[in-house]
Design a protein around this motif. Structure first.
Motif, PDB file in Angstrom:
ATOM      1  N   LEU A 160      20.514 -14.226  -2.154  1.00 26.04           N
ATOM      2  CA  LEU A 160      19.266 -14.860  -1.718  1.00 26.04           C
ATOM      3  C   LEU A 160      18.159 -13.807  -1.635  1.00 26.04           C
ATOM      4  O   LEU A 160      17.580 -13.544  -0.581  1.00 26.04           O
ATOM      5  CB  LEU A 160      19.464 -15.541  -0.362  1.00 26.04           C
ATOM      6  N   VAL A 161      17.859 -13.207  -2.782  1.00 25.23           N
ATOM      7  CA  VAL A 161      16.866 -12.137  -2.846  1.00 25.23           C
ATOM      8  C   VAL A 161      15.947 -12.381  -4.038  1.00 25.23           C
ATOM      9  O   VAL A 161      16.216 -13.237  -4.892  1.00 25.23           O
ATOM     10  CB  VAL A 161      17.542 -10.748  -2.967  1.00 25.23           C
ATOM     11  N   CYS A 162      14.866 -11.604  -4.075  1.00 25.20           N
ATOM     12  CA  CYS A 162      13.895 -11.667  -5.173  1.00 25.20           C
ATOM     13  C   CYS A 162      13.361 -13.094  -5.339  1.00 25.20           C
ATOM     14  O   CYS A 162      12.758 -13.614  -4.410  1.00 25.20           O
ATOM     15  CB  CYS A 162      14.509 -11.100  -6.437  1.00 25.20           C
ATOM     16  N   GLU A 163      13.621 -13.767  -6.454  1.00 27.72           N
ATOM     17  CA  GLU A 163      13.052 -15.106  -6.634  1.00 27.72           C
ATOM     18  C   GLU A 163      13.662 -16.130  -5.671  1.00 27.72           C
ATOM     19  O   GLU A 163      13.133 -17.227  -5.509  1.00 27.72           O
ATOM     20  CB  GLU A 163      13.230 -15.589  -8.082  1.00 27.72           C
ATOM     21  N   LYS A 164      14.765 -15.786  -5.009  1.00 29.25           N
ATOM     22  CA  LYS A 164      15.383 -16.681  -4.021  1.00 29.25           C
ATOM     23  C   LYS A 164      15.169 -16.181  -2.585  1.00 29.25           C
ATOM     24  O   LYS A 164      15.823 -16.682  -1.664  1.00 29.25           O
ATOM     25  CB  LYS A 164      16.890 -16.797  -4.281  1.00 29.25           C
ATOM     26  N   ASP A 165      14.249 -15.249  -2.396  1.00 27.52           N
ATOM     27  CA  ASP A 165      14.126 -14.642  -1.071  1.00 27.52           C
ATOM     28  C   ASP A 165      13.532 -15.581  -0.022  1.00 27.52           C
ATOM     29  O   ASP A 165      13.521 -15.265   1.170  1.00 27.52           O
ATOM     30  CB  ASP A 165      13.306 -13.351  -1.139  1.00 27.52           C
ATOM     31  N   HIS A 166      13.043 -16.753  -0.448  1.00 21.31           N
ATOM     32  CA  HIS A 166      12.522 -17.726   0.515  1.00 21.31           C
ATOM     33  C   HIS A 166      13.639 -18.579   1.134  1.00 21.31           C
ATOM     34  O   HIS A 166      13.414 -19.251   2.152  1.00 21.31           O
ATOM     35  CB  HIS A 166      11.526 -18.657  -0.169  1.00 21.31           C
ATOM     36  N   LEU A 167      14.816 -18.562   0.550  1.00 19.59           N
ATOM     37  CA  LEU A 167      15.882 -19.457   1.008  1.00 19.59           C
ATOM     38  C   LEU A 167      16.411 -19.131   2.405  1.00 19.59           C
ATOM     39  O   LEU A 167      16.727 -20.059   3.168  1.00 19.59           O
ATOM     40  CB  LEU A 167      17.029 -19.469  -0.008  1.00 19.59           C
ATOM     41  N   PRO A 168      16.541 -17.842   2.814  1.00 19.71           N
ATOM     42  CA  PRO A 168      16.923 -17.607   4.204  1.00 19.71           C
ATOM     43  C   PRO A 168      15.924 -18.212   5.195  1.00 19.71           C
ATOM     44  O   PRO A 168      16.321 -18.755   6.236  1.00 19.71           O
ATOM     45  CB  PRO A 168      16.944 -16.073   4.307  1.00 19.71           C
ATOM     46  N   HIS A 169      14.642 -18.175   4.865  1.00 22.88           N
ATOM     47  CA  HIS A 169      13.629 -18.775   5.733  1.00 22.88           C
ATOM     48  C   HIS A 169      13.749 -20.297   5.724  1.00 22.88           C
ATOM     49  O   HIS A 169      13.429 -20.963   6.717  1.00 22.88           O
ATOM     50  CB  HIS A 169      12.240 -18.338   5.283  1.00 22.88           C
ATOM     51  N   LEU A 170      14.217 -20.856   4.608  1.00 22.91           N
ATOM     52  CA  LEU A 170      14.454 -22.297   4.555  1.00 22.91           C
ATOM     53  C   LEU A 170      15.515 -22.712   5.566  1.00 22.91           C
ATOM     54  O   LEU A 170      15.389 -23.758   6.218  1.00 22.91           O
ATOM     55  CB  LEU A 170      14.886 -22.692   3.141  1.00 22.91           C
TER      56      LEU A 170
ATOM     57  N   ALA B  92      13.287  -7.339 -15.102  1.00 30.02           N
ATOM     58  CA  ALA B  92      13.956  -7.933 -13.945  1.00 30.02           C
ATOM     59  C   ALA B  92      15.454  -7.646 -13.996  1.00 30.02           C
ATOM     60  O   ALA B  92      16.015  -7.333 -15.062  1.00 30.02           O
ATOM     61  CB  ALA B  92      13.706  -9.438 -13.917  1.00 30.02           C
ATOM     62  N   CYS B  93      16.095  -7.762 -12.856  1.00 28.35           N
ATOM     63  CA  CYS B  93      17.543  -7.514 -12.782  1.00 28.35           C
ATOM     64  C   CYS B  93      18.288  -8.479 -13.712  1.00 28.35           C
ATOM     65  O   CYS B  93      17.993  -9.678 -13.755  1.00 28.35           O
ATOM     66  CB  CYS B  93      18.029  -7.692 -11.348  1.00 28.35           C
ATOM     67  N   GLN B  94      19.248  -7.952 -14.429  1.00 30.42           N
ATOM     68  CA  GLN B  94      19.979  -8.730 -15.421  1.00 30.42           C
ATOM     69  C   GLN B  94      21.373  -9.139 -14.977  1.00 30.42           C
ATOM     70  O   GLN B  94      21.903 -10.151 -15.439  1.00 30.42           O
ATOM     71  CB  GLN B  94      20.090  -7.917 -16.719  1.00 30.42           C
ATOM     72  N   ASN B  95      21.986  -8.389 -14.092  1.00 31.07           N
ATOM     73  CA  ASN B  95      23.395  -8.620 -13.733  1.00 31.07           C
ATOM     74  C   ASN B  95      23.603  -8.753 -12.224  1.00 31.07           C
ATOM     75  O   ASN B  95      24.646  -8.394 -11.700  1.00 31.07           O
ATOM     76  CB  ASN B  95      24.258  -7.466 -14.256  1.00 31.07           C
TER      77      ASN B  95
ATOM     78  N   GLY C 201       0.790  -1.219   0.000  1.00 36.93           N
ATOM     79  CA  GLY C 201       0.000   0.000   0.000  1.00 36.93           C
ATOM     80  C   GLY C 201       0.822   1.269   0.000  1.00 36.93           C
ATOM     81  O   GLY C 201       0.283   2.374   0.086  1.00 36.93           O
ATOM     82  N   LEU C 202       2.139   1.134  -0.114  1.00 37.95           N
ATOM     83  CA  LEU C 202       3.032   2.293  -0.103  1.00 37.95           C
ATOM     84  C   LEU C 202       3.821   2.338  -1.402  1.00 37.95           C
ATOM     85  O   LEU C 202       4.065   1.297  -2.038  1.00 37.95           O
ATOM     86  CB  LEU C 202       3.995   2.213   1.089  1.00 37.95           C
ATOM     87  N   GLU C 203       4.233   3.545  -1.797  1.00 40.17           N
ATOM     88  CA  GLU C 203       5.103   3.702  -2.954  1.00 40.17           C
ATOM     89  C   GLU C 203       6.548   3.552  -2.506  1.00 40.17           C
ATOM     90  O   GLU C 203       7.071   4.390  -1.769  1.00 40.17           O
ATOM     91  CB  GLU C 203       4.883   5.074  -3.599  1.00 40.17           C
ATOM     92  N   LEU C 204       7.195   2.454  -2.955  1.00 41.55           N
ATOM     93  CA  LEU C 204       8.552   2.152  -2.521  1.00 41.55           C
ATOM     94  C   LEU C 204       9.414   1.831  -3.730  1.00 41.55           C
ATOM     95  O   LEU C 204       8.919   1.299  -4.736  1.00 41.55           O
ATOM     96  CB  LEU C 204       8.548   0.947  -1.559  1.00 41.55           C
ATOM     97  N   PRO C 205      10.717   2.135  -3.645  1.00 43.43           N
ATOM     98  CA  PRO C 205      11.624   1.777  -4.746  1.00 43.43           C
ATOM     99  C   PRO C 205      11.717   0.265  -4.900  1.00 43.43           C
ATOM    100  O   PRO C 205      11.798  -0.462  -3.904  1.00 43.43           O
ATOM    101  CB  PRO C 205      12.963   2.384  -4.315  1.00 43.43           C
ATOM    102  N   SER C 206      11.708  -0.195  -6.112  1.00 42.78           N
ATOM    103  CA  SER C 206      11.750  -1.631  -6.368  1.00 42.78           C
ATOM    104  C   SER C 206      13.122  -2.200  -6.003  1.00 42.78           C
ATOM    105  O   SER C 206      14.159  -1.558  -6.200  1.00 42.78           O
ATOM    106  CB  SER C 206      11.452  -1.913  -7.838  1.00 42.78           C
ATOM    107  N   GLN C 207      13.113  -3.438  -5.502  1.00 41.07           N
ATOM    108  CA  GLN C 207      14.359  -4.129  -5.183  1.00 41.07           C
ATOM    109  C   GLN C 207      14.698  -5.203  -6.210  1.00 41.07           C
ATOM    110  O   GLN C 207      15.815  -5.706  -6.220  1.00 41.07           O
ATOM    111  CB  GLN C 207      14.250  -4.779  -3.792  1.00 41.07           C
ATOM    112  N   CYS C 208      13.732  -5.536  -7.064  1.00 39.08           N
ATOM    113  CA  CYS C 208      13.921  -6.666  -7.967  1.00 39.08           C
ATOM    114  C   CYS C 208      13.744  -6.311  -9.446  1.00 39.08           C
ATOM    115  O   CYS C 208      13.882  -7.175 -10.307  1.00 39.08           O
ATOM    116  CB  CYS C 208      12.941  -7.788  -7.609  1.00 39.08           C
TER     117      CYS C 208
END
Length: 578
Positions: free
Chosen positions: A143-153, A121-124, A77-84
């Motif tokens: 371990l971010v974006c599409e891998k952001d679940h791995l720290p929780h693993l 999506a991020c390329q590099n 619900g907030l305007e935030l800079p994208s991380q991915c």
């Protein structure tokens, strides 16, 4: 013949026991939080954005690079800079245009890109904010974006290891002894922790963190058990209090270590190597004489008990071996008499026992979810994560003393209900705040941690006092195991915060609220005699009123029941220990 009778004669809390408290139990529990929870900081995910080589090699500031890279998106619900995601631009051309623009010599505040610029999506890879950390495991393996679940693993694997291995190490402790089990666990914890840091593969890191996490509950329990088995029954609660204070002290120091050591491998190595000082305890740490008696190693038990008596200034009973044999015979008969009922199904065969088991387990599960969930969610709270971690640790200290006092004044039942209700409200109420009022969630988390930390002591006490003697160990072990299994899901409950920041709080707070209501159905156990048989347990509490704060057995309380002044004195002893 009871072992406590022998212990009372040679001193059940003399100089010998005090030395072990001050030089072993308290110092040994302080570093536990360091290698049990160091992965929270090792896996911390700092702010990140797409890495663009052309901009990284330019003279643009980080702020200027981000404005050219990060599109603004709606998140929570907030305007935030994208991380991915990033703008789909020819950055070589953009860089040339920018250098020729009138904005090249100013702060770049007025430079904007059209809203219809395509995104991708991020390329590099990613660039990371290095303000708090030079590197973490999450930045090392992206371990971010599409891998952001791995720290929780990783957190989940640690819980899986604990749920599977704790009963195994418990059985090992009964078979080969408390002392040897403790040092085996320390050795494996040290080696698995170090190996997880030096191997280059993330899969290897995950496997060895699973092994490492499987040992933590046992390392915490064994020192406590070793002390409990050589002190009088009136000092056992104090041993638990001291162990909890040591844990909390280490919890408060851990964020300072993380702040001072910003490299994740160095930080992990330093915190893990605090296992090494444990090996210096080998020469003077005694084996549990109670365990030695249970396996008929009387001569070794006599040596330890004789040393204990001399240090405590007591005389050694002349018939000590004979009396120890009677103790072992009594233990064996009690065990044989209970073998017909010691299986998991007995917890469901009797109505009252079934109610105790289900209610205690619900309370234990809610408490574990709240405690562990709030702790690992610290990196998502508003403000500095090191300060937040410290505050989440320091609030535990006053909660222990308040809980202890309330348990003896108001009883166990309503103390548990009140504390779990406090935790539930403090976790749920901030969800009604606007998304941009993140500090409300942080304050709620602190109050919730206070409530669930205190409630754990009550749940543990209630479990010990409500389960009948033949199934007490089985009941407590089963409730604790189910709670441990529940914590396996907790990291992924926290991960749901990526879809909505309030989702984890709804789940954890709702569970605590349900547990608070369920706990009111348990009978009060303050000043009550422990149920010795299942029949005693079935009859227990039948005549109690719902809003009572004392057991109906109050009139039959034994002479050694703690008065308020005694409780206050014990609290002062705990404070002086710290």
């Amino acid at each position: 013949m009871e072992f406590e009778e022998v212990l009372n004669e040679i001193g059940d809390y003399g100089i010998f026991q005090r030395r072990l408290v001050y030089w072993f139990l308290l110092p040994a529990t302080v570093p536990l939080a360091w290698f049990a929870l160091n992965q929270i900081f090792m896996l911390s995910v700092p702010d990140h954005w797409c890495y663009v080589p052309e901009l990284s090699e330019s003279n643009l500031s980080v702020q200027q690079q981000q404005m050219l890279i990060r599109p603004i998106e709606i998140q929570f619900g907030l305007e935030l800079p994208s991380q991915c995601r990033m703008y789909d631009l020819n950055y070589t051309s953009v860089l040339l245009d920018f250098l020729e623009s009138p904005y090249s010599n100013i702060t770049f505040q007025n430079y904007t890109l059209a809203s219809d610029v395509p995104k991708k999506a991020c390329q590099n890879g990613w660039a990371y904010d290095r303000t708090l950390y030079d590197s973490t495991a999450s930045t090392h393996w992206d371990l971010v974006c599409e891998k952001d679940h791995l720290p929780h693993l990783i957190f989940t694997l640690s819980s899986v290891g604990a749920a599977v291995a704790t009963p195994i190490y418990g059985a090992m402790s009964d078979r080969i002894g408390r002392k040897l089990t403790f040092f085996i666990c320390v050795t494996v914890t040290l080696s698995s922790g170090v190996i997880s840091l030096v191997l280059p593969s993330f899969i290897a890191f995950a496997v060895f963190r699973l092994i490492n996490g499987s040992l933590i509950p046992t390392i915490f329990q064994v020192p406590y058990i070793m002390l409990v088995e050589i002190v009088g029954k009136e000092k056992r609660t104090q041993m638990m209090g001291i162990a909890c204070i040591g844990w909390t002290t280490g919890l408060c120091i851990l964020p300072l270590l993380a702040f001072l050591i910003p490299n994740w491998k160095t930080f992990g190595l330093v915190t893990t190597c605090f296992c090494i000082p444990y090996f210096f305890y080998w020469r003077f740490l005694p084996e549990s004489p109670r365990w030695l008696v249970s396996i008929q190693r009387y001569e070794e038990a006599v040596v330890i008990l004789t040393k204990m008596a001399k240090i405590n200034g007591r005389s050694v009973p002349t018939d000590l071996v004979k009396r120890l044999k009677k103790v072992e015979e009594s233990m064996r008969k009690e065990k044989e008499s209970s073998t017909t009922t010691e299986n998991f199904t007995v917890l469901f065969r009797y109505p009252s026992l079934r109610k105790y088991f289900l209610t205690i387990t619900i309370s234990w599960v809610a408490n574990s979810m709240a405690y562990y969930g709030l702790q690992i969610n610290v990196t998502n709270l508003y403000g500095n994560e090191f300060l937040n971690f410290f505050l989440l640790g320091i609030v535990e200290l006053p909660s222990y003393f308040l809980c202890w006092y309330l348990m003896e004044r108001c009883g166990r039942r309503w103390t548990n209900v009140g504390l779990m209700f406090l935790a539930a409200l403090s976790i749920l109420i901030p969800t009604a705040f606007p998304q941009d009022l993140a500090i409300g969630t942080t304050i709620g988390a602190l109050i919730g941690k206070f409530g669930c930390s205190a409630a754990f002591m009550v749940v543990y006490q209630q479990a010990a006092e409500l389960y009948p003697t033949p199934v007490r160990a089985l009941g407590m072990g089963s409730s604790a195991t189910i709670a441990c299994i529940a914590t396996i899901c907790t990291p992924y409950i926290i991960y749901l915060g990526t879809y909505g920041r309030h989702i984890p709080y709804f789940i954890i707070g709702g569970t605590c609220l349900f547990a608070s209501g369920a706990a009111s159905l348990l009978p009060e156990t303050l000043h009550a005699k422990l149920p010795q048989t299942i029949e005693d347990g079935e009859k227990y509490g039948q005549n109690q009123k719902y809003f009572s704060c004392h057991s109906p057995q109050d009139d039959d309380v034994e002479d050694d029941v703690k008065t308020d002044s005694v409780v206050q004195k014990e609290i002062m002893e705990l404070l002086s220990t710290v």
